[in-house]
Design a protein around this motif. Structure first.
Motif, PDB file in Angstrom:
ATOM      1  N   MET A  71       0.814  -1.225   0.000  1.00  0.00           N
ATOM      2  CA  MET A  71       0.000   0.000   0.000  1.00  0.00           C
ATOM      3  C   MET A  71       0.839   1.264   0.000  1.00  0.00           C
ATOM      4  SD  MET A  71      -3.479  -0.767   2.116  1.00  0.00           S
ATOM      5  CE  MET A  71      -2.711  -1.139   3.659  1.00  0.00           C
ATOM      6  N   GLU A  72       2.129   1.136   0.292  1.00  0.00           N
ATOM      7  CA  GLU A  72       3.021   2.300   0.231  1.00  0.00           C
ATOM      8  C   GLU A  72       3.515   2.547  -1.194  1.00  0.00           C
ATOM      9  OE1 GLU A  72       5.442  -1.381   0.805  1.00  0.00           O
ATOM     10  OE2 GLU A  72       3.602  -0.618   1.690  1.00  0.00           O
ATOM     11  N   ASP A  73       3.120   1.647  -2.118  1.00  0.00           N
ATOM     12  CA  ASP A  73       3.572   1.720  -3.501  1.00  0.00           C
ATOM     13  C   ASP A  73       2.474   2.216  -4.439  1.00  0.00           C
ATOM     14  OD1 ASP A  73       6.115   0.459  -2.980  1.00  0.00           O
ATOM     15  OD2 ASP A  73       5.095  -1.487  -2.963  1.00  0.00           O
ATOM     16  N   SER A  74       2.910   2.741  -5.569  1.00  0.00           N
ATOM     17  CA  SER A  74       2.006   2.854  -6.721  1.00  0.00           C
ATOM     18  C   SER A  74       2.353   1.679  -7.624  1.00  0.00           C
ATOM     19  CB  SER A  74       2.201   4.173  -7.466  1.00  0.00           C
ATOM     20  OG  SER A  74       3.482   4.221  -8.071  1.00  0.00           O
ATOM     21  N   VAL A  75       1.427   1.320  -8.494  1.00  0.00           N
ATOM     22  CA  VAL A  75       1.686   0.238  -9.438  1.00  0.00           C
ATOM     23  C   VAL A  75       1.528   0.826 -10.839  1.00  0.00           C
ATOM     24  CG1 VAL A  75      -0.699  -0.622  -9.263  1.00  0.00           C
ATOM     25  CG2 VAL A  75       1.104  -2.117 -10.147  1.00  0.00           C
ATOM     26  N   CYS A  76       2.584   0.681 -11.644  1.00  0.00           N
ATOM     27  CA  CYS A  76       2.596   1.233 -12.996  1.00  0.00           C
ATOM     28  C   CYS A  76       2.790   0.088 -13.981  1.00  0.00           C
ATOM     29  CB  CYS A  76       3.720   2.254 -13.135  1.00  0.00           C
ATOM     30  SG  CYS A  76       3.870   2.948 -14.800  1.00  0.00           S
ATOM     31  N   LEU A  77       1.874  -0.038 -14.923  1.00  0.00           N
ATOM     32  CA  LEU A  77       1.975  -1.066 -15.954  1.00  0.00           C
ATOM     33  C   LEU A  77       2.303  -0.398 -17.275  1.00  0.00           C
ATOM     34  CD1 LEU A  77      -0.426  -1.947 -13.845  1.00  0.00           C
ATOM     35  CD2 LEU A  77      -0.523  -3.893 -15.370  1.00  0.00           C
TER      36      LEU A  77
END
Length: 171
Positions: A71-77
């Motif tokens: 949850m401390e991350d963003s997720v980039c695809l």
């Protein structure tokens, strides 16, 4: 007659999202199924951009989860078409997690999917050839033939299994 050609970059899709509590599992990391849905969504957009026609997912080779996404991350695809057959397209998706407070980025997952372009009658149609430009694109393009051969073998094995297993009710 030569098929039209398009560059990999013409199909590139980038999607970035927060990792929110409803998207996480008991480990407070992104649900694998949620990430798989993101992957299929981005890949289908890339395939549609390349073909400029409706597409269907023919296969997902694998989703290799390399690092948990919290949850401390963003997720980039990031996805793009890496290789084309006559009517099919291989799409590569890389998943990058970014710790939002430190800016540290890491590859969290990779995936290859295959899509088929369809006409209005849902019949497969020819797609443009793809032209790689960057070192990453060229490497993925060059190694696609081996992945395609493995994909065909796996599909044949899956069909043999499907021909063997039963659809009878278990009760």
């Amino acid at each position: 007659m030569h098929r039209e050609k398009k560059f990999c970059k013409e199909s590139r899709v980038i999607k970035t999202s927060h990792v929110l509590p409803p998207d996480t599992n008991v480990h407070n990391t992104l649900f694998g199924g949620k990430l798989m849905a993101y992957i299929d969504d981005c890949a289908s957009l890339s395939a549609t951009r390349h073909a400029r026609n409706p597409v269907v997912t023919a296969s997902t080779d694998s989703v290799d989860f390399l690092s948990p996404i919290g949850m401390e991350d963003s997720v980039c695809l990031e996805s793009f078409v890496t290789w084309t057959g006559r009517t099919s397209m291989e799409v590569f998706v890389k998943v990058i997690a970014e710790h939002l407070l430190t800016g540290e980025r890491r590859i969290a997952a990779t995936s290859f999917l295959t899509f088929v372009a369809l006409d209005q009658q849902k019949v497969p149609i020819e797609v443009p050839e793809v032209v790689p430009e960057t070192e990453e694109e060229r490497k993925l393009h060059e190694t696609a033939i081996k992945r395609t051969a493995r994909r065909r073998q796996r599909r044949d094995e899956s069909q043999q299994l499907a021909d063997f297993i039963t659809t009878n009710k278990p009760w």
